[in-house]
Design a protein around this motif. Sequence first.
Motif, PDB file in Angstrom:
ATOM      1  N   THR A 134     -13.481   0.018  -6.272  1.00 40.58           N
ATOM      2  CA  THR A 134     -14.407   1.039  -5.796  1.00 40.58           C
ATOM      3  C   THR A 134     -15.838   0.562  -5.959  1.00 40.58           C
ATOM      4  N   ARG A 165     -15.524   1.207  -0.712  1.00 39.53           N
ATOM      5  CA  ARG A 165     -14.671   0.152  -1.259  1.00 39.53           C
ATOM      6  C   ARG A 165     -15.409  -1.187  -1.268  1.00 39.53           C
ATOM      7  N   ARG A 205      -8.528   5.621  -7.395  1.00 41.84           N
ATOM      8  CA  ARG A 205      -8.263   4.434  -6.591  1.00 41.84           C
ATOM      9  C   ARG A 205      -8.215   3.223  -7.506  1.00 41.84           C
ATOM     10  N   ASP A 229      -6.524  -2.498   1.159  1.00 41.81           N
ATOM     11  CA  ASP A 229      -7.106  -1.482   0.274  1.00 41.81           C
ATOM     12  C   ASP A 229      -7.374  -0.168   1.004  1.00 41.81           C
TER      13      ASP A 229
END
Length: 448
Positions: A134, A165, A205, A229
């Motif tokens: 992240t 991301r 995440r 991802d």
Amino acid sequence: METDISSSWDIDDEYEKFIRRMNPPRVVIDNEACVNATVIRVDSANKHGILLEVVQVLTDLNLIITKAYISSDGGWFMDVFNVTDRDGKKLRGEEILEYIRKSLGPDSCFIPSRKRSVGVSPSTDYTSIELTGTDRPGLLSEVSAVLMDLKCNVVNAEVWTHNTRAAAVMHVTDESSGLAITDPERLSWIKNLLCNVLRGNNKTRGAKTAVSLGSTHTERRLHQMMFDDRDYERSDQDSADEKLRPLVTVVNIYDKDYSVVTIRCKDRPKLLFDTVCTLTDMQYVVFHANVDAESPEAYQEYYIRHVDGSPVNSEAERQRIIQCLEAAIERRVSEGLKLELCTSDRVGLLSDVTRIFRENSLSVTRAEVTTRAGKAVNTFYVQDAAGNMVDAKTIDAIRQVIGQTILQVKGGSELSRSPPQESPTRFLFGGLFKSKSLCNFSLVRPYS
């Protein structure tokens, strides 16, 4: 079962090599057929991924592809590209023309393997580290500080951020030996510490770290890492930005069993590579294509099928293609003020520069970092913490600390153009930006 699959792959690879020997590629370069571009035509036996192979070679040479026509129905493949250099001029140098002929012609040695979506070649020069996690302000600074503490030199790095991301491919060496890091325990320790930094306080995440003694095509690998991802997934809060997104459509031509993908967006370097890379790695075959990038807006049209021979057969699949192509186009878009840093390379340069950025509340949206002949030559794109244009006073203050001649502002005419001068504050760093070693240490590209 694994042995059978491996054996099948080996047979496929040998068959492709045999077909290539029987039908060697033919490359024709013409500087007379078009008024404002060099025309490159490539004829070859067809195979999955060949379009990406050709586009990758041209893109890696920093050529601008203004037009392209692709046809690969049946067993033969034909590409025609109109290309220029970065200044918009035809290619005149015999050296670059010969390189293109050798790279795409019968003497080329690059044959993509079915065993992997990106070829991995061994390297004893460096260890490759892949990171995904992240994005957050200051993450680049934290990663670089950890690597410096672990006695790792970053000799090459690419870092992209998109849709909260971040992904990075970094090539590191041991600080003392200058060679690849091979000790399994040390590699495991590096991997775990970096994973902790990437994870931070985010519990929703995950973060991933991988190490290997090999090299890949970095930009293609970054596309794959961000795709894995799921950076293409958007929240409902993103709907307000719909008008700013690329226009991507997918429709079926049922009598031909093709799906037609069209893209309209602002043109930029490497756009064709990004879209072809994504379609290829999503396991779609481009049978025909038409690309026009002669105006500020680029137009791309692809006739595709899945590798199993079927067109897009569901609304969910259609939406996924649209989202993934939008993400592929947006990942490389450079938002923010462009800063270029050029100075003697040394250990700790990355950590020092990113710390100064962080302490002045700069968010780095993207960067390109290289080391050339003992020089660090790096480009950063920065915004303030709120995502707005950086205040001119902040940039002036940072340049006085780092050095007016070392850190240059590019494309920021609204910023003050004061004559270069050195601030007394700079000397508090004790020659911070003077070379202190011959170690190759290039800046990691930023997580914002």
